[in-house]
Design a protein around this motif. Structure first.
Motif, PDB file in Angstrom:
ATOM      1  N   PHE A  84       0.874  -1.097  -0.175  1.00 56.01           N
ATOM      2  CA  PHE A  84      -0.003   0.025  -0.012  1.00 56.01           C
ATOM      3  C   PHE A  84       0.965   1.210   0.072  1.00 56.01           C
ATOM      4  CE2 PHE A  84      -2.352  -3.498   2.264  1.00 56.01           C
ATOM      5  CZ  PHE A  84      -3.630  -3.419   1.511  1.00 56.01           C
ATOM      6  N   LEU A  85       0.796   2.072  -1.024  1.00 55.71           N
ATOM      7  CA  LEU A  85       1.872   2.928  -1.117  1.00 55.71           C
ATOM      8  C   LEU A  85       1.163   4.417  -1.497  1.00 55.71           C
ATOM      9  CD1 LEU A  85       3.310   0.438  -3.159  1.00 55.71           C
ATOM     10  CD2 LEU A  85       5.107   1.879  -2.282  1.00 55.71           C
ATOM     11  N   SER A  86       1.761   5.610  -1.321  1.00 57.20           N
ATOM     12  CA  SER A  86       1.337   6.674  -1.456  1.00 57.20           C
ATOM     13  C   SER A  86       2.427   7.764  -1.788  1.00 57.20           C
ATOM     14  CB  SER A  86       0.603   7.383  -0.430  1.00 57.20           C
ATOM     15  OG  SER A  86       1.256   7.594   0.668  1.00 57.20           O
ATOM     16  N   ASP A  87       2.210   8.829  -2.633  1.00 61.32           N
ATOM     17  CA  ASP A  87       3.157   9.930  -3.092  1.00 61.32           C
ATOM     18  C   ASP A  87       3.854   9.351  -4.165  1.00 61.32           C
ATOM     19  OD1 ASP A  87       4.516  12.056  -3.097  1.00 61.32           O
ATOM     20  OD2 ASP A  87       5.530  11.879  -1.159  1.00 61.32           O
ATOM     21  N   SER A  88       4.030  10.013  -5.204  1.00 59.35           N
ATOM     22  CA  SER A  88       4.492   9.778  -6.638  1.00 59.35           C
ATOM     23  C   SER A  88       5.976   9.010  -6.620  1.00 59.35           C
ATOM     24  CB  SER A  88       4.500  10.871  -7.575  1.00 59.35           C
ATOM     25  OG  SER A  88       5.245  11.920  -7.187  1.00 59.35           O
ATOM     26  N   THR A  89       6.831   9.629  -5.986  1.00 60.26           N
ATOM     27  CA  THR A  89       8.070   9.268  -6.021  1.00 60.26           C
ATOM     28  C   THR A  89       8.423   7.870  -5.332  1.00 60.26           C
ATOM     29  OG1 THR A  89       9.119  11.625  -6.486  1.00 60.26           O
ATOM     30  CG2 THR A  89      10.738   9.886  -5.877  1.00 60.26           C
ATOM     31  N   PRO A  90       7.918   7.779  -4.219  1.00 61.01           N
ATOM     32  CA  PRO A  90       8.104   6.451  -3.524  1.00 61.01           C
ATOM     33  C   PRO A  90       7.402   5.412  -4.222  1.00 61.01           C
ATOM     34  CG  PRO A  90       7.615   8.354  -1.773  1.00 61.01           C
ATOM     35  CD  PRO A  90       7.482   8.737  -3.114  1.00 61.01           C
ATOM     36  N   ILE A  91       6.151   5.748  -4.930  1.00 64.87           N
ATOM     37  CA  ILE A  91       5.728   4.813  -5.852  1.00 64.87           C
ATOM     38  C   ILE A  91       6.341   4.388  -6.832  1.00 64.87           C
ATOM     39  CG2 ILE A  91       3.529   4.232  -7.266  1.00 64.87           C
ATOM     40  CD1 ILE A  91       1.795   6.167  -5.516  1.00 64.87           C
ATOM     41  N   ILE A  92       7.072   5.110  -7.710  1.00 66.33           N
ATOM     42  CA  ILE A  92       7.903   5.028  -8.750  1.00 66.33           C
ATOM     43  C   ILE A  92       9.180   4.205  -8.381  1.00 66.33           C
ATOM     44  CG2 ILE A  92       9.512   5.857 -10.514  1.00 66.33           C
ATOM     45  CD1 ILE A  92       7.456   8.218 -10.726  1.00 66.33           C
ATOM     46  N   GLU A  93       9.682   4.397  -7.193  1.00 65.32           N
ATOM     47  CA  GLU A  93      10.749   3.891  -6.543  1.00 65.32           C
ATOM     48  C   GLU A  93      10.314   2.258  -6.475  1.00 65.32           C
ATOM     49  OE1 GLU A  93      11.818   6.199  -3.357  1.00 65.32           O
ATOM     50  OE2 GLU A  93      13.313   7.446  -4.643  1.00 65.32           O
ATOM     51  N   TYR A  94       9.321   2.082  -5.748  1.00 71.32           N
ATOM     52  CA  TYR A  94       8.709   0.661  -5.594  1.00 71.32           C
ATOM     53  C   TYR A  94       8.617  -0.142  -6.893  1.00 71.32           C
ATOM     54  CZ  TYR A  94       5.197  -2.917  -4.709  1.00 71.32           C
ATOM     55  OH  TYR A  94       4.587  -4.248  -4.971  1.00 71.32           O
ATOM     56  N   LEU A  95       7.960   0.433  -7.856  1.00 71.20           N
ATOM     57  CA  LEU A  95       7.976  -0.087  -8.968  1.00 71.20           C
ATOM     58  C   LEU A  95       9.252  -0.480  -9.744  1.00 71.20           C
ATOM     59  CD1 LEU A  95       4.786   2.018 -10.501  1.00 71.20           C
ATOM     60  CD2 LEU A  95       4.841  -0.443  -9.579  1.00 71.20           C
ATOM     61  N   GLU A  96      10.198   0.485  -9.575  1.00 68.41           N
ATOM     62  CA  GLU A  96      11.298   0.000 -10.024  1.00 68.41           C
ATOM     63  C   GLU A  96      11.999  -1.218  -9.532  1.00 68.41           C
ATOM     64  OE1 GLU A  96      14.213   2.620 -12.261  1.00 68.41           O
ATOM     65  OE2 GLU A  96      12.579   1.317 -13.078  1.00 68.41           O
ATOM     66  N   ARG A  97      11.808  -1.164  -8.100  1.00 68.06           N
ATOM     67  CA  ARG A  97      12.679  -2.371  -7.606  1.00 68.06           C
ATOM     68  C   ARG A  97      11.706  -3.706  -7.809  1.00 68.06           C
ATOM     69  NH1 ARG A  97      11.947   1.301  -3.095  1.00 68.06           N
ATOM     70  NH2 ARG A  97      10.163  -0.035  -2.141  1.00 68.06           N
ATOM     71  N   THR A  98      10.583  -3.525  -7.779  1.00 70.58           N
ATOM     72  CA  THR A  98       9.784  -4.774  -7.720  1.00 70.58           C
ATOM     73  C   THR A  98       9.615  -5.221  -9.315  1.00 70.58           C
ATOM     74  OG1 THR A  98       8.542  -3.798  -5.955  1.00 70.58           O
ATOM     75  CG2 THR A  98       7.381  -5.603  -7.164  1.00 70.58           C
ATOM     76  N   TYR A  99       9.637  -4.297 -10.347  1.00 69.65           N
ATOM     77  CA  TYR A  99       9.366  -4.762 -11.796  1.00 69.65           C
ATOM     78  C   TYR A  99      10.706  -4.280 -12.322  1.00 69.65           C
ATOM     79  CZ  TYR A  99       4.770  -5.680  -9.701  1.00 69.65           C
ATOM     80  OH  TYR A  99       3.628  -6.103  -9.144  1.00 69.65           O
ATOM     81  N   PRO A 100      11.623  -4.564 -12.191  1.00 67.88           N
ATOM     82  CA  PRO A 100      13.083  -4.226 -12.979  1.00 67.88           C
ATOM     83  C   PRO A 100      12.731  -4.408 -14.363  1.00 67.88           C
ATOM     84  CG  PRO A 100      13.775  -5.917 -11.464  1.00 67.88           C
ATOM     85  CD  PRO A 100      12.199  -5.577 -11.424  1.00 67.88           C
ATOM     86  N   ASP A 101      13.527  -3.794 -15.341  1.00 66.65           N
ATOM     87  CA  ASP A 101      13.664  -3.894 -16.645  1.00 66.65           C
ATOM     88  C   ASP A 101      14.671  -4.920 -16.903  1.00 66.65           C
ATOM     89  OD1 ASP A 101      13.872  -3.728 -19.610  1.00 66.65           O
ATOM     90  OD2 ASP A 101      12.113  -2.757 -19.564  1.00 66.65           O
ATOM     91  N   PRO A 102      14.740  -6.139 -17.645  1.00 67.09           N
ATOM     92  CA  PRO A 102      15.867  -6.659 -17.767  1.00 67.09           C
ATOM     93  C   PRO A 102      17.054  -6.022 -18.571  1.00 67.09           C
ATOM     94  CG  PRO A 102      14.020  -8.101 -18.525  1.00 67.09           C
ATOM     95  CD  PRO A 102      13.468  -6.739 -18.200  1.00 67.09           C
ATOM     96  N   ASP A 103      16.588  -4.740 -19.393  1.00 68.57           N
ATOM     97  CA  ASP A 103      17.492  -3.990 -20.151  1.00 68.57           C
ATOM     98  C   ASP A 103      17.884  -2.783 -18.963  1.00 68.57           C
ATOM     99  OD1 ASP A 103      18.918  -2.286 -21.478  1.00 68.57           O
ATOM    100  OD2 ASP A 103      17.584  -2.213 -22.978  1.00 68.57           O
TER     101      ASP A 103
END
Length: 255
Positions: A84-103
């Motif tokens: 459960f997340l709020s605030d744009s930058t923490p959400i984006i950082e979470y998505l980066e950690r959790t769903y990293p791009d192979p490239d």
């Protein structure tokens, strides 16, 4: 039917698209990562009650100790326990950690660039976003839902001690204020010209956190004020921002 695991909370408008730069920032990220998600539309008036009911944390705390709830917010039910997340930058950082791009070249915010992204966000927040209310307040008001118009008027007038119509600059003052904002955009364009490589975005062809921040703001200007703000911005910097938005367009879908 597959269950949508990621729920993204955004703010509706009278248009067919949102106009919040902060929620656009996360939507661009979700689209860039090609994640499947559903949108839960929450009027500003209901943000606090909805977030509390869903278990979404407050974004910050007011000076009197009262929790402050804002959007964007995100619930990810992919894992146990859910996130459960709020605030744009923490959400984006979470998505980066959790769903990293192979490239790795497609990373939105590599660790080594985080300080620079923080500096960039500071510039946009203080030199552009914080300057917009005197020339955008009525445009913003007009695009809100009827309930949110009441909420926006009450909140803004209480904070500034004057009616919305009196907050709005007019005539020469208005044009001078737009020139100040133009200077902040020109500085961004100058910085972007110094980088090497092809592409209109900050890091070339791929999206970055800086693009999510600036792109979200430009989308808000385009939809909130197509006849004034976007006409002005699109003519600045040798029409750089028209090309920039064209490059961004592949990630701007709203389901």
């Amino acid at each position: 039917m597959a269950v949508t695991k990621i729920i993204f909370l955004d703010i509706p408008t009278v248009l067919s698209v949102p106009t919040s730069p902060n929620t656009w920032k996360v939507r661009l990220t979700l689209n860039y990562k090609e994640l499947t998600y559903g949108t839960k539309w929450v009027e500003t008036t209901d943000i606090e009650s909805v977030c509390k009911s869903l278990g979404i944390p407050p974004t910050s705390v007011l000076t009197d100790g009262t929790p402050k709830y804002t959007l964007p917010a995100l619930i990810d039910n992919t894992f146990t326990p859910p996130a459960f997340l709020s605030d744009s930058t923490p959400i984006i950082e979470y998505l980066e950690r959790t769903y990293p791009d192979p490239d790795s070249s497609r990373a939105l915010c590599p660790p080594a660039s985080r300080a620079l992204h923080a500096l960039f966000e500071y510039h946009v927040a203080h030199s552009i976003t914080a300057q917009l209310l005197p020339v955008m307040v009525m445009h913003m008001y007009d695009k809100k839902t009827p309930r949110d118009q009441v909420h926006f008027r009450e909140r803004t007038e209480a904070a500034l001690g004057k009616k919305l119509e009196d907050i709005e600059l007019k005539g020469k003052e208005r044009e001078e204020h737009w020139k100040k904002i133009e200077g902040a955009f020109d500085l961004l364009e100058t910085v972007m010209r110094t980088r090497s490589g092809a592409g209109e975005l900050f890091t070339g062809p791929n999206l970055s956190l800086a693009d999510c921040t600036l792109g979200g703001l430009l989308l808000a200007l385009r939809y909130d004020s197509p006849d004034e703000a976007w006409m002005k911005v699109s003519s600045w910097s040798d029409r750089k921002w028209i090309r920039y938005m064209a490059a961004l367009s592949k990630w701007t879908a709203v389901e």
